[in-house]
Design an enzyme around this catalytic site. Structure first.
Site, PDB file in Angstrom:
ATOM      1  N   GLU A 121       0.822  -1.205   0.000  1.00 45.77           N
ATOM      2  CA  GLU A 121       0.000   0.000   0.000  1.00 45.77           C
ATOM      3  C   GLU A 121       0.861   1.263   0.000  1.00 45.77           C
ATOM      4  O   GLU A 121       0.392   2.341  -0.307  1.00 45.77           O
ATOM      5  CB  GLU A 121      -0.937   0.013   1.215  1.00 45.77           C
ATOM      6  CG  GLU A 121      -1.871  -1.179   1.248  1.00 45.77           C
ATOM      7  CD  GLU A 121      -2.643  -1.366  -0.054  1.00 45.77           C
ATOM      8  OE1 GLU A 121      -3.308  -0.412  -0.476  1.00 45.77           O
ATOM      9  OE2 GLU A 121      -2.573  -2.461  -0.640  1.00 45.77           O
ATOM     10  N   ARG A 159      17.926   3.428 -24.004  1.00 42.55           N
ATOM     11  CA  ARG A 159      18.061   3.566 -25.459  1.00 42.55           C
ATOM     12  C   ARG A 159      18.537   4.955 -25.882  1.00 42.55           C
ATOM     13  O   ARG A 159      18.890   5.158 -27.038  1.00 42.55           O
ATOM     14  CB  ARG A 159      16.788   3.143 -26.182  1.00 42.55           C
ATOM     15  CG  ARG A 159      15.561   3.928 -25.821  1.00 42.55           C
ATOM     16  CD  ARG A 159      14.299   3.204 -26.259  1.00 42.55           C
ATOM     17  NE  ARG A 159      14.220   3.025 -27.709  1.00 42.55           N
ATOM     18  CZ  ARG A 159      14.083   4.017 -28.577  1.00 42.55           C
ATOM     19  NH1 ARG A 159      14.029   5.255 -28.148  1.00 42.55           N
ATOM     20  NH2 ARG A 159      14.008   3.773 -29.864  1.00 42.55           N
TER      21      ARG A 159
END
Ligand code: 6GU
Length: 253
Positions: A121, A159
């Site tokens: 939570e 990338r």
């Protein structure tokens, strides 16, 4: 670039980091990804990483001690004060700032990142207040943990690290960098089930092809994501064409 990931489930990262650009980038030593199990930094015999929330409420909360100690262990390997003080410590949480290509670009400029995958939570607020330097969400939906979000972030950032994509592809041309979506792509056969590839692409006329690519990118962006056009670099002529397009045509292309 070095990326340290703190998680309760390091095994989740094994598959994505063993294929494609990740594998190549790791093999070529362009990036190193270090996975840390938060449980390894606990001291009790049950390796308790979470506990009940003070004040009651549903779910469990990640304890602060193992997370602080894991980060301190990572930082103890850094010998430059400057790097220690600027090192981003990023918590993946739906409450964070919304991830984007702009943020990926910003993060790709660091030589070292630490990612903390939130779980259950929540996480003890003291981690947020006194340890974390940035909080990132990957979208307005709830995942059961930060792991998948961390993988998305790492993919988008890695990338952009020079050399990772190889020489052929350039992230400069990516949609969301140019502000335009990709134009339609075709490969062989030239006719499939009576659906022909647009003739201009078979013409060998590179100037005409480049013009067609640009037009198609603009038409597609105007149809699907018109709000992106605001940050795209367009000529006056192109802007006027879009105004005509958006005025007349409401169909998504
Ligand atoms: Cl970073 N974490 C979780 N648990 N859910 C998310 C998220 C992150 N980003 C979008 N949803």
């Amino acid at each position: 670039m070095r990326i340290d990931v703190l998680t309760l489930f390091p095994e989740m990262f094994q598959v994505p980091f063993s294929f494609g650009i990740f594998k190549r980038a790791i093999d070529h030593k362009l990036i190193s990804i270090n996975l840390h199990n938060i449980r390894d930094y606990t001291h009790d015999k049950h390796h308790t990483a979470d506990d009940y929330p003070y004040g009651g409420g549903s779910g469990m909360v990640l304890k602060p001690e193992p997370i602080f100690e894991a980060i301190e262990a990572i930082k103890s390997e850094i010998h430059f004060e400057e790097e220690k003080n600027t090192l981003p410590i990023i918590l993946l949480t739906p409450q964070g700032r919304l991830f984007s290509q702009q943020i990926a670009l910003e993060l790709s400029g660091y030589s070292h990142l630490i990612l903390i995958c939130g779980h259950y939570e929540g996480i003890d607020e003291r981690v947020r207040e006194h340890l974390v330097t940035d909080e990132i969400s990957i979208g307005d939906y709830v995942l059961s943990g930060g792991e998948l979000a961390a993988m998305v972030l790492v993919d988008a950032v890695v990338r952009l690290v020079p050399g990772v994509l190889g020489s052929a592809a350039s992230p400069i041309d990516d949609s969301h960098t140019t502000g335009l979506l990709e134009y339609p792509q075709y490969t062989r056969p030239p006719v499939y089930r009576e659906w022909a590839v647009p003739e201009v692409l078979l013409s060998g006329n590179h100037a005409q092809i480049a013009k067609w690519h640009r037009e198609q990118s603009i038409i597609r962006t105007a149809g699907r994501r018109p709000e992106l056009l605001n940050k795209a670099n367009l000529s006056l002529e192109e802007r006027q064409k879009i105004d005509r397009l958006l005025g007349k045509q409401s169909k998504v292309v």
